[in-house]
Enzyme design. Structure first.
Site, PDB file in Angstrom:
ATOM      1  N   PHE A 135      15.351  25.835   4.394  1.00  0.00           N
ATOM      2  CA  PHE A 135      13.960  25.833   4.845  1.00  0.00           C
ATOM      3  C   PHE A 135      13.812  24.803   5.960  1.00  0.00           C
ATOM      4  CE2 PHE A 135       9.575  24.324   4.864  1.00  0.00           C
ATOM      5  CZ  PHE A 135       8.886  25.530   4.964  1.00  0.00           C
ATOM      6  N   ASP A 219      18.651  18.326   9.275  1.00  0.00           N
ATOM      7  CA  ASP A 219      17.222  18.299   8.962  1.00  0.00           C
ATOM      8  C   ASP A 219      17.005  17.327   7.810  1.00  0.00           C
ATOM      9  OD1 ASP A 219      14.693  18.777   7.881  1.00  0.00           O
ATOM     10  OD2 ASP A 219      14.762  20.936   8.226  1.00  0.00           O
ATOM     11  N   LYS A 248       7.606  13.745   7.425  1.00  0.00           N
ATOM     12  CA  LYS A 248       7.210  13.377   6.061  1.00  0.00           C
ATOM     13  C   LYS A 248       7.227  11.866   5.814  1.00  0.00           C
ATOM     14  CE  LYS A 248       8.411  17.779   3.791  1.00  0.00           C
ATOM     15  NZ  LYS A 248       7.119  18.155   3.214  1.00  0.00           N
TER      16      LYS A 248
END
Length: 401
Positions: A135, A219, A248
């Site tokens: 994802f 990522d 985040k």
């Protein structure tokens, strides 16, 4: 109308109905509009590194919003420069590294996608590899990288040139060659249920990418900023990427993303090839500097490593037929379930005043703030055991287990 009714009446139908309407938070706890208190072991999906209303973060945000909030990308600010220098140091990118700021993890991966397209070797490199069940975000480029066909299907055709592969060293060795521009991967597949890469995978990926001139793009949107017990999860494998995407946890709650490039990769982007109006503005970079400064000062990376081990041991000691395994590192853990009841278990936990996440039907994701301590772990133990007992006694678990 209630707040829930107003939400349903005003918001786009892209998300499920909210589990609660939250109105304030402090430390590892939040409260809803009815005054119900919850232990937050999701931290806004690995975002709230310092928990809620941390005084250093509040002070930095208040000071900056009262001084200079936004200036566009025609200008620079001291906090932007300071944060770029900090990220170069923390990631290991060093003097040759460069930083691009944006507003989210998806945007960081969009920038990385464009970066990969620049690694063409005169047109010979026309493939980008990404992993099945990965994802990377919901914007079109990030979605093209995401290895979940059901998520991509409604929006086809997505940008081309991406090939999704199984997560095995054998497949990696077969697929990486001089026609590949980049390999995208998550060091831990968070949205898949906190799934670790196979042992030695990242080291072998680094070797193959170096041999064939392929960009290794990692990522770390969910795993970065200390969450796995290292500043970045690739440190567990003693490798450095060619580029890393962040978001985040580096912002602790403010919307920020970043692409950090290493070595010669920093020379691929040229002026005017990418940009963002809001990216790296004074408000978000000042707040991010405060967040990362506290993580450094208070050794919250070490706390994530120590508390993560405690949390893992605590979960494995629970005698429940539902728990089959515990995955992940530090304070990003996935609980594999023996039955597909994760949604019901997450709902039972919420009823006990505990926020966790059902990443899929058979996985519970746990990502508490990095400030978590003994008291919060004990509180989690009590509430999670009660939730497990509730689901087990409801008859949802097979009788032969």
């Amino acid at each position: 109308m209630t707040l829930h009714e107003r939400y349903a009446d005003a918001m786009m139908k892209t998300l499920s109905p909210p589990l609660a309407v939250l109105v304030r938070g402090e430390g590892c706890y939040v409260w809803d509009e009815n005054g119900t208190k919850y232990l937050d072991f999701l931290a806004g999906i690995a975002v709230n590194s310092l928990g809620h209303a941390h005084p250093d973060m509040v002070a930095a945000a208040q000071q900056q919003i009262g001084t200079l909030a936004h200036i566009s990308n025609y200008f620079a600010s001291p906090s932007q420069i300071e944060l770029a220098e900090r990220l170069k140091r923390l990631t290991g990118a060093g003097d040759a590294g460069r930083v691009y700021f944006c507003n989210s993890g998806a945007e960081a991966n969009e920038a990385a996608f464009k970066l990969a397209r620049l690694n063409t070797a005169g047109g010979r490199r026309n493939r980008i590899l990404a992993l099945n069940d990965s994802f990377h975000g919901r914007t079109m480029g990030a979605l093209a990288l995401t290895g979940k066909p059901l998520m991509r299907a409604p929006f086809e055709p997505v940008p081309g040139g991406v090939q999704h592969i199984e997560t095995s060293i054998a497949v990696l060795e077969r697929e990486i060659d001089d026609t590949v521009a980049a390999l995208f991967l998550e060091p831990v597949k968070g949205e898949a249920g906190v799934i670790d890469l196979p042992e030695g995978y990242l080291r072998r990926a680094r070797e193959l990418c170096t041999k064939h001139g392929v960009l290794l793009i990692i990522d770390e949107v969910q795993t970065g900023a200390g969450r796995t017990g290292k500043w970045f999860a690739y440190e567990h494998s003693n490798v450095l990427p060619d580029a890393v995407t962040l978001a985040k946890g580096i912002g602790g709650g403010v919307p920020i993303g970043a692409l950090v490039t290493f070595g010669a990769t920093s020379d691929l982007f040229l002026r005017g090839q990418h940009g963002s109006t809001f990216g790296g503005n004074p408000f978000v970079t000042a707040t991010s500097n405060a967040v990362l400064g506290v993580i450094e000062r208070d050794d919250l990376v070490g706390n994530a490593a120590r508390r993560g081990e405690q949390l893992r041991e605590l979960i494995t000691r629970i005698d429940s037929p539902l728990i089959s395994e515990v995955r992940g590192r530090g304070l990003l853990l996935g609980i594999g379930l023996s039955e597909p009841v994760a949604l019901k278990l997450a709902a039972a936990a919420l009823a006990e005043g505990l926020i966790v996440n059902a990443a899929n039907e058979s996985s519970i994701r746990i990502a508490p703030p990095l400030i978590v301590g003994d008291a919060e772990l004990a509180d989690f133990d009590e509430r999670f055991r009660a939730a497990l007992a509730s689901v087990t006694s409801s008859g949802l678990v097979s009788a032969n287990r």
